[in-house]
Enzyme design. Structure first.
Site, PDB file in Angstrom:
ATOM      1  N   ASP A 567      38.002  32.258  48.361  1.00 17.36           N
ATOM      2  CA  ASP A 567      36.965  31.346  47.893  1.00 17.36           C
ATOM      3  C   ASP A 567      37.508  30.361  46.859  1.00 17.36           C
ATOM      4  O   ASP A 567      36.759  29.588  46.272  1.00 17.36           O
ATOM      5  CB  ASP A 567      35.809  32.137  47.273  1.00 17.36           C
ATOM      6  CG  ASP A 567      36.241  32.869  46.005  1.00 17.36           C
ATOM      7  OD1 ASP A 567      37.231  33.628  46.067  1.00 17.36           O
ATOM      8  OD2 ASP A 567      35.602  32.680  44.957  1.00 17.36           O
ATOM      9  N   GLU A 620      31.246  40.662  48.155  1.00 16.11           N
ATOM     10  CA  GLU A 620      30.550  39.408  47.910  1.00 16.11           C
ATOM     11  C   GLU A 620      30.447  38.664  49.235  1.00 16.11           C
ATOM     12  O   GLU A 620      31.414  38.639  50.007  1.00 16.11           O
ATOM     13  CB  GLU A 620      31.301  38.526  46.907  1.00 16.11           C
ATOM     14  CG  GLU A 620      31.209  38.990  45.480  1.00 16.11           C
ATOM     15  CD  GLU A 620      31.953  38.066  44.528  1.00 16.11           C
ATOM     16  OE1 GLU A 620      31.659  38.105  43.333  1.00 16.11           O
ATOM     17  OE2 GLU A 620      32.833  37.310  44.992  1.00 16.11           O
TER      18      GLU A 620
END
Length: 725
Positions: A567, A620
């Site tokens: 990310d 996540e």
């Protein structure tokens, strides 16, 4: 909390039965094929060669008659188990097939073993369901000697072979040597080594913020006592003792991680590890402020352990195993943590998800407040293999499997296990090719990857039972041209540990496979283990992989892994580092202890095997989903972080958390974090979902159970479910 007893029945009966039917049919067909057809393999290597056997039946059936090409003569052994027949091919050659033409007295269980020297043997094939008749076995390796090792007879007679035929492709090049030096990036210290602190500081300066750099280092401390050291552990750095037990190597000082490089935020302190040391911290407390992919194994801290950075900034999870902390573990700002088979003096507080199994001194289960989930024992565990010095000789210690484990392996003396000399390892150094690595495996060598980055243009194939693949200093494997980085055959006891697989720019269908699609063997007595093996897609550059990890073998143990779609860093974006699935488990009786899987475009974890168990899961969802439509899953909003397939009847998991931070489109909603069939045998304990600052939300925790996170607005307040259903 006690664990349900493992049921005696094995799964996938239909598949095993189908395999037996196919084998029997194949044997029937082969029985009517002329002998010349069977010899149409590349080269028949064994006929007329020197052959020996463990015994001979008294009727006059010598070993030589199993390699004479005459289907009217045979070798037959004494009427007892554990008999063998071996052929000397005359030189080391590549072998790819063995044909066994059994007389009526055949082997129900047997192994095909290979050796280059007639002394050290590796298993190329093993079965407990031999069909008799004519059996054709595919093998892969290089050998001068090939042996049929009988294990269990199918009849009251001995083992009897009309012919034992070995096929291959001719002679190979020079045999690769085992052992050797550990390469330029392994720094071996002893108490008399000058300027140890200066060397530690130099490497830390290089690695402190090199999150996606290419530097890889291992500091290995010989047994002894080291005074006044502060070993700061940066990215891709391993600090380890070379003793068999942690007490053999003592550091009077600190072995520490902080987050000064990231302004006191420890949520990106990844990819590092310490093991096998006793530490006497200067202040009485050692600091270990890490997040994912940072292991703390076989450590004895004679004091406390602080898991937060200086200033108590954010920290996001880690892992302790087989360690003793005499004082208190200060959790402080750590959002989640898993501790296994250890001993602690206490634990300070909880944030979201602190899970313990087999930990002496662990707090009692209090979930949802305090957020502790504690199991008295770990159902099955086998510690990570490690390098150590036996006198002046390097060996790798392979710890024994434990059931219902509690506490460390070393508290009461020498740990149980086996030692493997470094001479039985191919020491992989930067520049090694996949072809060379596979040649070493085919020779029967284990692998020790020294610190470095390795590009492979073909899959690394681990086909031999009990093979050890061990990395030092977070050795990194990058698959080129869209290949799968590593595949493990459906064999017993493979141990993968201590390395990182980094996806390449061309999409790989998978990055790591444990067992083939038709895997069905029972490995309960000797499972394959995957420990401190990390997967990365993007971050260091554009990378793609459809499914990162596929586990097909039964009984496998996944013990601490971080499977991560990037990310941040370089080469990331919704399509730039496309990776739909993180971990897919097809095998039965698979156990995950310390499972971290994050940010995949679709399902992070999918479980199809029966009787799976997970102790601690951290997730996540993908930050970078552009909008709700991008994650729409039919009529369901979003893909679950952990999904058990509707076909599964038995599954159990403890201590699971999923968090969302949809920072591209904060209006995105997930229907749930977890998805599972509602059946009596499917059980979940201590689940939570968290909306990080209101950046996206969950409607429920699991299925339609659990409160929505929407009422909390922009507050980061977990929604919890104590048990499901």
């Amino acid at each position: 909390m006690s664990l349900a007893a493992r049921p005696p029945a094995r799964g996938r009966v239909r598949r095993s039965l189908a395999g037996a039917v196919v084998t029997a049919l194949a044997a029937t067909l082969l029985a009517v094929v002329p002998a010349t057809t069977a010899q149409a393999a590349p080269v028949l290597l064994s006929q007329g060669k020197t052959v020996t056997a463990s015994s001979q039946e008294h009727y006059g059936t010598p070993a030589a008659e199993a390699v004479d090409g005459n289907l009217g003569t045979r070798w037959s052994s004494a009427a007892s188990d554990a008999q063998w027949l071996q052929v000397d091919l005359g030189s080391t050659v590549a072998v790819n097939q063995v044909v066994l033409r059994w007389e009526g007295a055949y082997a129900k269980a047997y192994r095909i073993e290979l050796s280059t020297d007639g002394t050290n043997w590796t298993t190329a094939y093993s079965t407990a369901a031999g069909a008799g008749g004519n059996e054709t076995v595919a093998v892969s390796g290089t050998a001068r000697y090939v042996r049929m090792q009988g294990v269990t007879r199918a009849t009251g007679y001995g083992y009897s072979l009309w012919e034992f035929q070995v096929y291959g492709g001719g002679e190979v090049g020079p045999v690769l040597p085992g052992g050797g030096d550990l390469g330029p990036n392994v720094h071996v210290m002893d108490p008399s080594t000058p300027d140890i602190q200066a060397k530690l500081d130099q490497v830390f300066k290089e690695q402190e913020s090199a999150q996606f750099g290419t530097g890889r280092h291992a500091f290995l401390f010989k047994p002894g006592t080291y005074n006044n050291l502060n070993a700061q552990v940066g990215f891709y750095t391993q600090v380890a003792g070379l003793g068999l037990r942690p007490g053999d190597t003592t550091i009077n000082g600190d072995v520490t991680v902080d987050a000064g490089w990231f302004n006191g935020n420890a949520t990106q302190n990844f990819w590092r590890g310490v093991e096998g040391l006793t530490v006497n911290p200067v202040s009485g407390t050692n600091r270990w402020a890490v997040s994912q992919a940072a292991s703390f194994r076989r450590m004895h801290v004679k004091g406390g352990l602080n898991l937060a950075p200086n200033g108590y900034g954010w920290a996001s999870g880690g892992y302790i195993a087989d360690s003793k902390i005499d004082g208190q573990v200060g959790n402080y700002s750590q959002q989640q943590w898993y501790t296994r088979d250890s001993s602690i003096g206490g634990w300070s507080n909880s944030v979201w998800n602190q899970t313990f199994s087999g930990v002496e001194g662990a707090p009692a289960t209090g979930f949802p407040e305090p957020r502790y989930t504690t199991l008295d024992t770990t159902p099955i565990s086998r510690e990570k293999p490690y390098l150590y010095l036996d006198g002046n000789e390097y060996k790798v210690f392979a710890p024994a499997k434990r059931t219902n484990a509690r506490g460390t392996t070393w508290a009461n003396g020498t740990p149980a296990g086996t030692s493997v000399p470094l001479s039985q390892f191919y020491v992989v150094k930067p520049g090694a090719t996949a072809a060379t690595i596979n040649q070493a495996l085919a020779q029967g060598l284990n692998l020790l990857f020294t610190p470095g980055v390795y590009h492979v243009d073909q899959t690394i194939n681990v086909n031999r039972a009990n093979t050890i693949v061990l990395g030092l200093g977070l050795a990194t494997i990058i698959p080129d041209n869209g290949v799968t980085a590593m595949k493990v055959a459906d064999v017993d006891g493979v141990r993968l540990a201590g390395f990182l697989i980094d996806a390449g720019p061309v999409n790989s269908p998978t990055l790591l496979e444990i067992g083939g699609q038709d895997s069905a063997a029972d490995h309960a007595a000797n499972p394959t283990t995957v420990q401190d093996v990390y997967i990365r897609v993007g971050g260091a550059g554009a990378g793609k992989a459809t499914t990162s990890v596929v586990v097909n073998s039964d009984d496998a143990i996944i013990d601490h892994t971080w499977v991560w779609r990037a990310d941040h860093g370089e080469g990331w974006g919704w399509e730039t580092n496309r990776a739909d699935y993180g971990v897919r488990v097809n095998g039965d009786d698979v156990l995950a202890t310390g499972l971290f899987v994050e940010h995949f475009n679709k399902y992070d974890v999918e479980w199809y095997g029966e009787r799976g168990r997970t102790i601690f899961y951290q997730n996540e969802k993908a930050y970078d989903a552009p909008n709700q439509a991008a994650i729409q899953n039919g009529a369901t909003k979003g893909y679950a972080a952990y999904r058990v397939d509707d076909s599964v009847n038995t599954h159990e998991a403890w201590g699971l958390g999923s968090y969302c931070n949809y920072n591209v489109d904060p209006t995105i909603v997930q229907d749930h974090g977890f998805k599972a069939p509602v059946k009596p045998g499917v059980k979940f304990h201590s689940l939570l979902v968290v909306s990080l600052g209101g950046m996206g939300h969950y409607n429920h925790v699991i299925n339609d159970t659990g409160a929505s996170t929407i009422p909390s607005g922009t507050s980061t307040v977990p929604s919890t479910v104590v048990s499901f259903p």
